[in-house]
Design a protein around this motif. Structure first.
Motif, short mmCIF file in Angstrom:
data_model
loop_
_atom_site.label_atom_id
_atom_site.label_comp_id
_atom_site.label_asym_id
_atom_site.label_seq_id
_atom_site.Cartn_x
_atom_site.Cartn_y
_atom_site.Cartn_z
N LEU A 122 0.66 -1.34 0.18
CA LEU A 122 0.13 0.05 0.16
C LEU A 122 0.31 1.35 0.09
N ASN A 123 2.54 1.33 -0.21
CA ASN A 123 3.14 2.46 -0.08
C ASN A 123 2.84 3.06 -1.67
N PRO A 124 2.31 4.74 -1.29
CA PRO A 124 2.08 5.39 -2.39
C PRO A 124 3.48 5.65 -2.98
N LYS A 125 4.47 5.54 -2.67
CA LYS A 125 5.27 5.42 -3.66
C LYS A 125 5.68 4.40 -4.79
N LYS A 126 5.49 3.66 -4.11
CA LYS A 126 5.77 2.21 -5.06
C LYS A 126 4.71 1.98 -5.73
N MET A 127 3.46 1.39 -4.80
CA MET A 127 2.06 1.28 -6.18
C MET A 127 2.39 -0.10 -6.35
N PHE A 184 0.81 -2.53 -7.02
CA PHE A 184 -0.37 -2.97 -7.87
C PHE A 184 -1.18 -1.89 -9.77
N LEU A 185 -0.04 -1.41 -9.61
CA LEU A 185 -0.56 -0.32 -10.80
C LEU A 185 -0.18 -0.95 -12.43
N PHE A 186 -0.71 -0.43 -13.23
CA PHE A 186 0.28 -0.39 -13.90
C PHE A 186 0.94 1.05 -14.59
N LYS A 187 2.41 0.53 -15.21
CA LYS A 187 2.62 2.05 -15.29
C LYS A 187 2.29 2.58 -17.01
N GLU A 188 1.26 1.83 -17.61
CA GLU A 188 0.58 2.26 -18.32
C GLU A 188 -0.13 2.74 -18.80
N THR A 189 -0.66 2.97 -18.16
CA THR A 189 -2.58 3.65 -18.26
C THR A 189 -2.98 4.35 -19.46
N CYS A 190 -2.25 4.57 -20.58
CA CYS A 190 -2.56 4.57 -21.55
C CYS A 190 -2.25 3.35 -22.85
N PRO A 191 -3.71 3.26 -23.91
CA PRO A 191 -3.61 1.85 -24.99
C PRO A 191 -2.04 1.73 -25.18
N VAL A 192 -1.38 1.09 -25.90
CA VAL A 192 -0.23 1.32 -27.25
C VAL A 192 -0.98 1.47 -28.30
N ARG A 193 -2.34 0.84 -28.74
CA ARG A 193 -2.45 0.95 -30.20
C ARG A 193 -3.83 0.83 -29.77
#
Length: 66
Positions: free
Chosen positions: A44-49, A51-60
């Motif tokens: 739950l560390n907000p600096k590490k996160m 479980f979140l994806f680094k890429e939030t926009c679709p590549v295609r």
């Protein structure tokens, strides 16, 4: 629609809890309460996160056929 969403959310949450419980039961690293607390603090560390994806926009771009 709202009822189905509520049911889906409830099932998702129940499954998430089951996964964490199994992790704690099956992995010897998490036998003690202190080890479990350390894992949760890391997760739950907000600096590490972790479980979140680094890429939030679709590549295609997604093309829908409506």
């Amino acid at each position: 629609m709202i009822q189905r969403f509520s049911e889906w959310r409830n099932k998702f949450a129940t499954t998430a809890v089951d996964v964490v419980v199994r992790l704690f039961e099956d992995d010897e690293k998490y036998v003690t309460s202190q080890a479990r607390v350390a894992y949760v603090e890391w997760a739950l560390n907000p600096k590490k996160m972790p479980f979140l994806f680094k890429e939030t926009c679709p590549v295609r771009p997604v093309v829908h056929s409506f």
